[in-house]
Design a protein around this motif. Structure first.
Motif: not given
Length: 70
Positions: A50-51, A45-48, A27, A34, A31, A54
């Motif tokens: 971040r995915s 910054d988007s869920p995509e 985590n 990102v 952060e 990772k």
């Protein structure tokens, strides 16, 4: 808890970014990654994002030298 890292040197970029980030938790690393991607590389910054970031995490610490792609 194992250390994790992400290394911009592994990917081609207009700036030839040489930043490598590492942290004790996924985590915390996410952060920081990102924030770097948004601030330096102008990503949104988007869920995509971040995915995707990772999937680029590695166990351990960044090597001193990295062969660039491209």
């Amino acid at each position: 808890m194992a250390r994790k890292y992400i290394d911009c040197r592994e990917f081609p970029s207009e700036t030839n970014c040489s930043v490598a980030l590492c942290a004790d938790s996924e985590n915390e690393l996410l952060e920081a990654a990102v924030q770097h991607a948004v601030t330096v590389h102008k990503h949104t910054d988007s869920p995509e994002l971040r995915s995707q970031l990772k999937t680029l995490f590695h166990d351990g610490t960044p090597p001193l030298d990295v062969q660039r792609e491209g």
